[in-house]
Design an enzyme around this catalytic site. Structure first.
Site, PDB file in Angstrom:
ATOM      1  N   CYS A 116       0.814  -1.223   0.000  1.00  0.00           N
ATOM      2  CA  CYS A 116       0.000   0.000   0.000  1.00  0.00           C
ATOM      3  C   CYS A 116       0.848   1.275   0.000  1.00  0.00           C
ATOM      4  O   CYS A 116       0.345   2.351  -0.307  1.00  0.00           O
ATOM      5  CB  CYS A 116      -0.958  -0.011   1.181  1.00  0.00           C
ATOM      6  SG  CYS A 116      -2.082  -1.399   1.112  1.00  0.00           S
ATOM      7  N   HIS A 253      -3.450   7.155   2.526  1.00  0.00           N
ATOM      8  CA  HIS A 253      -3.820   5.850   1.982  1.00  0.00           C
ATOM      9  C   HIS A 253      -5.213   5.495   2.511  1.00  0.00           C
ATOM     10  O   HIS A 253      -5.520   5.697   3.683  1.00  0.00           O
ATOM     11  CB  HIS A 253      -2.793   4.802   2.420  1.00  0.00           C
ATOM     12  CG  HIS A 253      -3.206   3.413   2.115  1.00  0.00           C
ATOM     13  ND1 HIS A 253      -3.639   3.030   0.865  1.00  0.00           N
ATOM     14  CD2 HIS A 253      -3.281   2.297   2.893  1.00  0.00           C
ATOM     15  CE1 HIS A 253      -3.947   1.749   0.889  1.00  0.00           C
ATOM     16  NE2 HIS A 253      -3.746   1.278   2.107  1.00  0.00           N
ATOM     17  N   ASN A 283     -10.064  -0.359  -0.410  1.00  0.00           N
ATOM     18  CA  ASN A 283      -8.598  -0.274  -0.363  1.00  0.00           C
ATOM     19  C   ASN A 283      -8.030  -0.873  -1.656  1.00  0.00           C
ATOM     20  O   ASN A 283      -8.077  -2.084  -1.851  1.00  0.00           O
ATOM     21  CB  ASN A 283      -8.095  -1.032   0.872  1.00  0.00           C
ATOM     22  CG  ASN A 283      -6.581  -0.993   1.012  1.00  0.00           C
ATOM     23  OD1 ASN A 283      -5.871  -0.561   0.110  1.00  0.00           O
ATOM     24  ND2 ASN A 283      -6.094  -1.445   2.154  1.00  0.00           N
TER      25      ASN A 283
HETATM   26  N1  COA Z   1     -18.802  -8.758   8.666  1.00  0.00           N
HETATM   27  C1  COA Z   1     -19.288  -9.037   9.874  1.00  0.00           C
HETATM   28  N2  COA Z   1     -18.517  -9.372  10.926  1.00  0.00           N
HETATM   29  C2  COA Z   1     -17.189  -9.418  10.712  1.00  0.00           C
HETATM   30  C3  COA Z   1     -16.621  -9.131   9.464  1.00  0.00           C
HETATM   31  C4  COA Z   1     -17.485  -8.803   8.417  1.00  0.00           C
HETATM   32  N3  COA Z   1     -17.033  -8.523   7.181  1.00  0.00           N
HETATM   33  N4  COA Z   1     -15.294  -9.255   9.575  1.00  0.00           N
HETATM   34  C5  COA Z   1     -15.020  -9.594  10.835  1.00  0.00           C
HETATM   35  N5  COA Z   1     -16.170  -9.695  11.533  1.00  0.00           N
HETATM   36  C6  COA Z   1     -16.359 -10.044  12.918  1.00  0.00           C
HETATM   37  C7  COA Z   1     -15.161 -10.730  13.502  1.00  0.00           C
HETATM   38  O1  COA Z   1     -15.218 -12.100  13.224  1.00  0.00           O
HETATM   39  C8  COA Z   1     -15.334 -10.433  14.981  1.00  0.00           C
HETATM   40  O2  COA Z   1     -16.268 -11.343  15.488  1.00  0.00           O
HETATM   41  P1  COA Z   1     -16.025 -12.059  16.912  1.00  0.00           P
HETATM   42  O3  COA Z   1     -15.931 -10.937  17.901  1.00  0.00           O
HETATM   43  O4  COA Z   1     -17.221 -12.919  17.040  1.00  0.00           O
HETATM   44  O5  COA Z   1     -14.731 -12.804  16.737  1.00  0.00           O
HETATM   45  C9  COA Z   1     -16.008  -9.059  15.006  1.00  0.00           C
HETATM   46  O6  COA Z   1     -16.502  -8.846  13.668  1.00  0.00           O
HETATM   47  C10 COA Z   1     -15.097  -7.912  15.384  1.00  0.00           C
HETATM   48  O7  COA Z   1     -13.913  -7.991  14.679  1.00  0.00           O
HETATM   49  P2  COA Z   1     -12.746  -7.025  15.018  1.00  0.00           P
HETATM   50  O8  COA Z   1     -11.482  -7.607  14.480  1.00  0.00           O
HETATM   51  O9  COA Z   1     -12.804  -6.647  16.464  1.00  0.00           O
HETATM   52  O10 COA Z   1     -13.147  -5.721  14.200  1.00  0.00           O
HETATM   53  P3  COA Z   1     -12.366  -4.372  14.117  1.00  0.00           P
HETATM   54  O11 COA Z   1     -13.164  -3.288  14.725  1.00  0.00           O
HETATM   55  O12 COA Z   1     -10.931  -4.509  14.556  1.00  0.00           O
HETATM   56  O13 COA Z   1     -12.347  -4.120  12.545  1.00  0.00           O
HETATM   57  C11 COA Z   1     -10.957  -4.323  10.623  1.00  0.00           C
HETATM   58  C12 COA Z   1     -11.730  -5.061  11.696  1.00  0.00           C
HETATM   59  C13 COA Z   1     -10.272  -5.321   9.712  1.00  0.00           C
HETATM   60  C14 COA Z   1     -11.923  -3.491   9.799  1.00  0.00           C
HETATM   61  C15 COA Z   1      -9.923  -3.385  11.286  1.00  0.00           C
HETATM   62  O14 COA Z   1      -9.155  -4.116  12.208  1.00  0.00           O
HETATM   63  C16 COA Z   1      -9.010  -2.735  10.292  1.00  0.00           C
HETATM   64  O15 COA Z   1      -9.418  -1.934   9.492  1.00  0.00           O
HETATM   65  N6  COA Z   1      -7.706  -3.032  10.374  1.00  0.00           N
HETATM   66  C17 COA Z   1      -6.763  -2.505   9.445  1.00  0.00           C
HETATM   67  C18 COA Z   1      -6.903  -3.221   8.180  1.00  0.00           C
HETATM   68  C19 COA Z   1      -6.168  -2.549   7.071  1.00  0.00           C
HETATM   69  O16 COA Z   1      -6.262  -1.377   6.931  1.00  0.00           O
HETATM   70  N7  COA Z   1      -5.453  -3.324   6.295  1.00  0.00           N
HETATM   71  C20 COA Z   1      -4.762  -2.898   5.155  1.00  0.00           C
HETATM   72  C21 COA Z   1      -3.685  -1.959   5.532  1.00  0.00           C
HETATM   73  S1  COA Z   1      -2.857  -1.429   4.143  1.00  0.00           S
END
Ligand code: COA
Length: 326
Positions: A116, A253, A283
């Protein structure tokens, strides 16, 4: 003191025709528009057709950049492509793009793999070539077909990514060495290899002989992203002798709207100065910044003379920033 600056003289972008909304995704995996919108800010993303490759997206964005720069393909002295989804393992996809655009035979072409952060890395390399007088006019392209390395059964990742391309044409110009110059005023790139396993494709030529699928430790990426993106922006502003009060725009980004607002707040920027395109693009890895820049310039939002910071963070981890006066 006079110096050589790399000025952005053209911009281009392209998104594949097919759009996939959050509701469409909810039919494939156990998710909802509500979950995706509130956690990420994404409403929809574009997805390349099966026979549409990274080079096809790149060529369309590059053609627009060449057109808006008011130059012809023969004027280009080098092409740099940032991508993690090349058409072939080798040669570099930039060579294919050079052929399709009709660049002069002999024009150097190379790909950069910095995930990224790819656009900021590519911009840095192109700026260095220009400032060393190795090239006068450089085409910088970022293009991704992440849909092809997405696991469409994994709701943790498949809702986050999209396909697209963005491009800029840089041209050498004499500057006075002050922050009033137009062009790239400062760049800085970084990596932290101890974070290699926190965000990756779980395959590769040397390991599995497959391209693999995207996987990440979302929470770790989230935390690291806010700090590294803020640090990169602060560093390039300090190198350029400006503060966030001088900025007209931040183009971060586009990985998650919560990361974007966290960084904006840490930098003390009002919301309206922070460009957000993640809602309709998701993204697109290396492509998010030039896509957002080109869309914003086309709309007349970002104008000649505006002071902008680009900052990006991604797999590696890599991160970096650029301070640019448009
Ligand atoms: N739909 C519904 N539920 C989902 C889901 C989806 N698409 N994806 C994950 N979940 C669930 C998980 O399984 C988890 O369930 P559980 O509590 O029963 O295990 C719950 O939602 C919460 O997940 P969590 O990981 O706490 O969510 P979060 O608030 O951390 O958000 C991301 C997840 C991925 C959106 C966030 O961590 C993020 O944006 N991280 C950075 C990712 C990124 O930018 N990557 C590229 C960088 S270049």
């Amino acid at each position: 003191m006079t110096c050589i600056r790399s000025e952005i003289i053209g911009h281009g972008h392209y998104l594949p025709a097919k759009e996939l909304t959050n509701d469409d995704l909810a039919k494939i995996v156990d998710t909802s528009d509500e979950w995706i919108s509130t956690r990420t800010g994404i409403k929809s993303r574009h997805v390349a057709a099966e026979d549409e490759y990274t080079s096809d997206l790149a060529v369309k964005a590059a053609q627009m950049a060449i057109r808006t720069a008011n130059i012809s393909a023969e004027d280009i002295d080098a092409i740099v492509l940032a991508t993690v989804t090349p058409d072939n393992t080798t040669p570099a996809t930039s060579a294919k793009i050079a052929g399709k655009l009709g660049l002069k035979v002999g024009t150097p072409a190379f790909d950069i793999s910095a995930a990224c952060s790819g656009f900021v890395y590519a911009l840095t390399m192109a700026d260095n070539m220009i400032r060393l007088a190795q090239a006068k006019t450089v085409l910088v392209v970022s293009a991704e077909t992440l849909s092809k390395i997405t696991d469409w059964t994994d709701r943790n990742t498949c809702v986050l990514f999209g396909d697209g391309a963005g491009a800029v044409v840089l041209r050498a110009k004499e500057g006075n060495g002050t922050s009033e110059d137009t062009g790239i005023l400062a760049t800085k790139i970084y990596a932290d290899g101890s974070q290699y396993d926190n965000l990756l494709s779980n395959g590769g030529v040397s390991t599995t002989q497959t391209a693999g699928h995207l996987w990440m430790n979302g929470k770790e990426v989230f935390k690291y992203a806010i700090n590294s993106l803020t640090q990169a922006a602060e560093e390039v502003m300090s190198m350029g002798g400006v503060t966030s009060q001088d900025l007209d725009w931040l183009i971060p980004h586009q990985a998650n709207v919560r990361i974007i607002s966290g960084v904006g707040q840490k930098l003390g920027l009002p919301e309206e100065k922070v460009i957000v395109t993640i809602d309709h693009q998701a993204n697109t890895s290396a492509a998010t910044i030039p896509l957002a820049l080109s869309e914003s310039m086309e709309k007349g939002l970002i104008k000649k003379g505006d002071l902008v910071v680009f900052n990006a963070m991604g797999a590696g981890f890599t991160w970096g920033g650029a301070l640019v006066r448009i």
